[in-house]
Design a protein around this motif. Structure first.
Motif, PDB file in Angstrom:
ATOM      1  N   ALA A  65       0.833  -1.203   0.000  1.00 33.78           N
ATOM      2  CA  ALA A  65       0.000   0.000   0.000  1.00 33.78           C
ATOM      3  C   ALA A  65       0.868   1.254   0.000  1.00 33.78           C
ATOM      4  CB  ALA A  65      -0.921  -0.010   1.222  1.00 33.78           C
ATOM      5  N   ARG A  66       2.036   1.184   0.660  1.00 34.22           N
ATOM      6  CA  ARG A  66       2.954   2.331   0.667  1.00 34.22           C
ATOM      7  C   ARG A  66       3.495   2.593  -0.732  1.00 34.22           C
ATOM      8  NH1 ARG A  66       7.660   2.336   5.055  1.00 34.22           N
ATOM      9  NH2 ARG A  66       5.787   2.528   6.353  1.00 34.22           N
ATOM     10  N   ASP A  67       3.823   1.528  -1.462  1.00 35.97           N
ATOM     11  CA  ASP A  67       4.301   1.692  -2.834  1.00 35.97           C
ATOM     12  C   ASP A  67       3.240   2.351  -3.710  1.00 35.97           C
ATOM     13  OD1 ASP A  67       6.679   0.358  -2.175  1.00 35.97           O
ATOM     14  OD2 ASP A  67       5.803  -1.601  -2.651  1.00 35.97           O
ATOM     15  N   ARG A 114      -2.105   2.944 -10.879  1.00 37.25           N
ATOM     16  CA  ARG A 114      -3.348   2.203 -10.658  1.00 37.25           C
ATOM     17  C   ARG A 114      -3.855   1.582 -11.958  1.00 37.25           C
ATOM     18  NH1 ARG A 114      -5.342   3.162  -5.625  1.00 37.25           N
ATOM     19  NH2 ARG A 114      -4.363   4.849  -4.456  1.00 37.25           N
ATOM     20  N   HIS A 115      -2.951   1.013 -12.716  1.00 38.57           N
ATOM     21  CA  HIS A 115      -3.321   0.347 -13.963  1.00 38.57           C
ATOM     22  C   HIS A 115      -3.844  -1.061 -13.685  1.00 38.57           C
ATOM     23  CE1 HIS A 115      -0.875   3.566 -15.658  1.00 38.57           C
ATOM     24  NE2 HIS A 115      -1.332   3.256 -16.854  1.00 38.57           N
ATOM     25  N   MET A 116      -4.515  -1.626 -14.671  1.00 43.12           N
ATOM     26  CA  MET A 116      -4.789  -3.051 -14.684  1.00 43.12           C
ATOM     27  C   MET A 116      -3.665  -3.700 -15.483  1.00 43.12           C
ATOM     28  SD  MET A 116      -7.490  -3.302 -12.877  1.00 43.12           S
ATOM     29  CE  MET A 116      -7.858  -5.043 -13.140  1.00 43.12           C
ATOM     30  N   ALA A 117      -3.135  -4.807 -14.963  1.00 48.62           N
ATOM     31  CA  ALA A 117      -1.997  -5.459 -15.609  1.00 48.62           C
ATOM     32  C   ALA A 117      -2.414  -6.808 -16.181  1.00 48.62           C
ATOM     33  CB  ALA A 117      -0.852  -5.643 -14.612  1.00 48.62           C
ATOM     34  N   THR A 160       5.455 -16.406 -20.339  1.00 50.54           N
ATOM     35  CA  THR A 160       6.013 -17.126 -21.483  1.00 50.54           C
ATOM     36  C   THR A 160       6.991 -18.220 -21.079  1.00 50.54           C
ATOM     37  OG1 THR A 160       7.777 -15.476 -21.743  1.00 50.54           O
ATOM     38  CG2 THR A 160       5.736 -15.132 -22.983  1.00 50.54           C
ATOM     39  N   GLY A 161       7.491 -18.174 -19.852  1.00 49.05           N
ATOM     40  CA  GLY A 161       8.412 -19.205 -19.392  1.00 49.05           C
ATOM     41  C   GLY A 161       8.393 -19.313 -17.886  1.00 49.05           C
ATOM     42  N   GLY A 162       8.531 -20.533 -17.369  1.00 51.11           N
ATOM     43  CA  GLY A 162       8.484 -20.725 -15.938  1.00 51.11           C
ATOM     44  C   GLY A 162       7.070 -20.566 -15.390  1.00 51.11           C
ATOM     45  N   GLU A 163       6.958 -20.617 -14.094  1.00 54.20           N
ATOM     46  CA  GLU A 163       5.653 -20.524 -13.433  1.00 54.20           C
ATOM     47  C   GLU A 163       5.763 -19.608 -12.219  1.00 54.20           C
ATOM     48  OE1 GLU A 163       3.060 -23.536 -10.718  1.00 54.20           O
ATOM     49  OE2 GLU A 163       3.393 -24.191 -12.791  1.00 54.20           O
ATOM     50  N   VAL A 164       4.714 -18.817 -11.972  1.00 55.38           N
ATOM     51  CA  VAL A 164       4.686 -17.955 -10.798  1.00 55.38           C
ATOM     52  C   VAL A 164       3.348 -18.134 -10.091  1.00 55.38           C
ATOM     53  CG1 VAL A 164       6.169 -16.247 -11.938  1.00 55.38           C
ATOM     54  CG2 VAL A 164       3.678 -15.941 -11.999  1.00 55.38           C
ATOM     55  N   SER A 165       3.289 -17.642  -8.857  1.00 54.51           N
ATOM     56  CA  SER A 165       2.033 -17.570  -8.117  1.00 54.51           C
ATOM     57  C   SER A 165       1.768 -16.103  -7.815  1.00 54.51           C
ATOM     58  CB  SER A 165       2.118 -18.355  -6.805  1.00 54.51           C
ATOM     59  OG  SER A 165       2.282 -19.727  -7.065  1.00 54.51           O
ATOM     60  N   LEU A 166       0.525 -15.694  -7.961  1.00 50.41           N
ATOM     61  CA  LEU A 166       0.166 -14.308  -7.722  1.00 50.41           C
ATOM     62  C   LEU A 166      -0.908 -14.254  -6.646  1.00 50.41           C
ATOM     63  CD1 LEU A 166      -0.161 -11.551 -10.372  1.00 50.41           C
ATOM     64  CD2 LEU A 166      -1.844 -11.673  -8.553  1.00 50.41           C
ATOM     65  N   LEU A 167      -0.707 -13.404  -5.658  1.00 50.86           N
ATOM     66  CA  LEU A 167      -1.643 -13.261  -4.542  1.00 50.86           C
ATOM     67  C   LEU A 167      -2.159 -11.833  -4.499  1.00 50.86           C
ATOM     68  CD1 LEU A 167       0.942 -15.183  -3.584  1.00 50.86           C
ATOM     69  CD2 LEU A 167      -0.461 -15.400  -1.541  1.00 50.86           C
ATOM     70  N   GLN A 168      -3.471 -11.670  -4.436  1.00 48.45           N
ATOM     71  CA  GLN A 168      -4.096 -10.352  -4.314  1.00 48.45           C
ATOM     72  C   GLN A 168      -5.451 -10.497  -3.644  1.00 48.45           C
ATOM     73  OE1 GLN A 168      -5.153  -7.870  -7.956  1.00 48.45           O
ATOM     74  NE2 GLN A 168      -3.754  -6.453  -6.904  1.00 48.45           N
ATOM     75  N   TYR A 197      -4.421  -8.651 -13.133  1.00 54.46           N
ATOM     76  CA  TYR A 197      -4.402  -8.210 -11.745  1.00 54.46           C
ATOM     77  C   TYR A 197      -4.361  -6.685 -11.714  1.00 54.46           C
ATOM     78  CZ  TYR A 197       0.693  -8.133 -12.603  1.00 54.46           C
ATOM     79  OH  TYR A 197       1.932  -7.915 -13.127  1.00 54.46           O
ATOM     80  N   ASP A 198      -4.464  -6.111 -10.512  1.00 57.31           N
ATOM     81  CA  ASP A 198      -4.645  -4.671 -10.341  1.00 57.31           C
ATOM     82  C   ASP A 198      -3.423  -4.080  -9.643  1.00 57.31           C
ATOM     83  OD1 ASP A 198      -5.507  -2.118  -9.837  1.00 57.31           O
ATOM     84  OD2 ASP A 198      -7.416  -2.696  -8.941  1.00 57.31           O
ATOM     85  N   THR A 199      -2.716  -3.173 -10.321  1.00 61.34           N
ATOM     86  CA  THR A 199      -1.555  -2.547  -9.695  1.00 61.34           C
ATOM     87  C   THR A 199      -1.964  -1.481  -8.685  1.00 61.34           C
ATOM     88  OG1 THR A 199      -1.300  -0.788 -11.356  1.00 61.34           O
ATOM     89  CG2 THR A 199      -0.241  -2.911 -11.814  1.00 61.34           C
ATOM     90  N   GLY A 200      -3.243  -1.161  -8.638  1.00 63.20           N
ATOM     91  CA  GLY A 200      -3.735  -0.182  -7.674  1.00 63.20           C
ATOM     92  C   GLY A 200      -4.087  -0.781  -6.329  1.00 63.20           C
TER      93      GLY A 200
END
Length: 301
Positions: A28-30, A37-40, A45-53, A68-71
């Motif tokens: 929240a500080r960032d 506050r864009h939508m991303a 394309t390679g590897g795997e990640v996990s996203l939490l929001q 996901y939401d950068t806002g």
């Protein structure tokens, strides 16, 4: 770790991220500091990640597109070396209410699994993927137009996803009407229970409970209210004084007269007998006044 390459094209930001293992956290500080506050839309394309929001966690394998939401705060966990193209889209381009955007993020779409019954989602995902890849290598004069085109495709993906969710909800509305119609027709059955209602409609009791919770009530509470309303109407009908309160209660599924009286008083602020007698008293007074010429069109004549 490779520093992400960032470029702006017609209000759309494009990032190629090659990194990992690592964890990226946006707090929240960032958000307060940079105001982004864009939508991303992240094409993995390679590897795997996990996203939490927002307390939701999604797995993003290679070949998937995640929105996901950068806002709002989020975290991306990269357990291995990975590569992704990220498109940051102004929220207005998606043409969706904020409440809708909040409800669908994070959202993952994989071309090989996306299916809305007509292939629209899978087709749009494949198109967005191809256009993002092309955008990375396109000549500068083309990039601005291509970036806006990709943003439009992502907007269409969001609209299609929202539409799919609404279509999926329609059967639930039909089920609600069938369930409540069945209950209305069987209010007088003292054996009417959540289990019987669920069995009749081939659903679990848990799903039935959720169905009623979404209407702000419970199964037993809704049934009790309908029964009390039906009994209250019976108590004031002509000739009701010739039937006992217990008989009227039993007609609407109440097997315990004391329980019925307590529930009725809580709902209407009067006992069943007071409710019935008060209605008939008011009716007699009204008839008397009409006969004496105090009220009614006949008196005026």
């Amino acid at each position: 770790m490779t520093t992400p390459q960032i470029a702006w094209h017609g209000g759309v930001r494009v990032v190629t991220d090659e990194s990992g293992p690592a964890v990226t956290v946006r707090s929240a500080r960032d958000i307060a500091a940079d105001g982004d506050r864009h939508m991303a839309a992240r094409l993995q394309t390679g590897g795997e990640v996990s996203l939490l929001q927002d307390g939701r966690s999604v797995r993003v394998p290679a070949g998937s597109l995640v929105l996901y939401d950068t806002g709002r705060p989020f975290k991306i966990v990269m357990p291995e070396r990975q590569r992704a193209h990220i498109l940051a889209v102004p929220r207005a381009l998606l043409r969706q209410e904020e409440s809708v955007l909040r409800s669908i993020t994070p959202m993952v779409i994989a071309p090989e699994t996306a299916d809305d019954g007509e292939g629209t989602t899978a087709g749009l995902t494949a198109l967005a993927t191809a256009m993002l890849e092309e955008l990375i290598v396109a000549e500068p004069p083309v990039r601005e137009h291509l970036a806006r085109a990709v943003a439009d495709v992502v907007g269409s993906l969001v609209a299609e996803h929202v539409g799919s969710r609404r279509r999926a909800a329609e059967p639930r509305e039909l089920l609600w009407r069938r369930v409540t119609g069945f209950v209305e027709q069987n209010l007088g059955d003292p054996e009417l229970s959540p289990q019987r209602i669920a069995d009749r409609h081939h659903i679990s009791v848990r799903y039935l409970q959720v169905l009623f919770q979404q209407q702000g009530t419970t199964v037993n509470g809704w049934v009790r209210e309908r029964r009390l309303e039906a009994a209250s109407r019976d108590l004031v009908r002509s000739g009701a004084h010739r039937r006992s309160v217990a008989a009227i209660a039993a007609r609407w599924g109440f097997t315990n007269p004391s329980h019925f009286s307590r529930a009725f008083r809580e709902a209407f602020g009067a006992s069943p007998m007071q409710w019935r007698d008060g209605a008939h008293s008011r009716a007699r007074i009204g008839d008397s006044q009409c006969g004496e010429g105090k009220v009614g069109p006949t008196a005026a004549a």
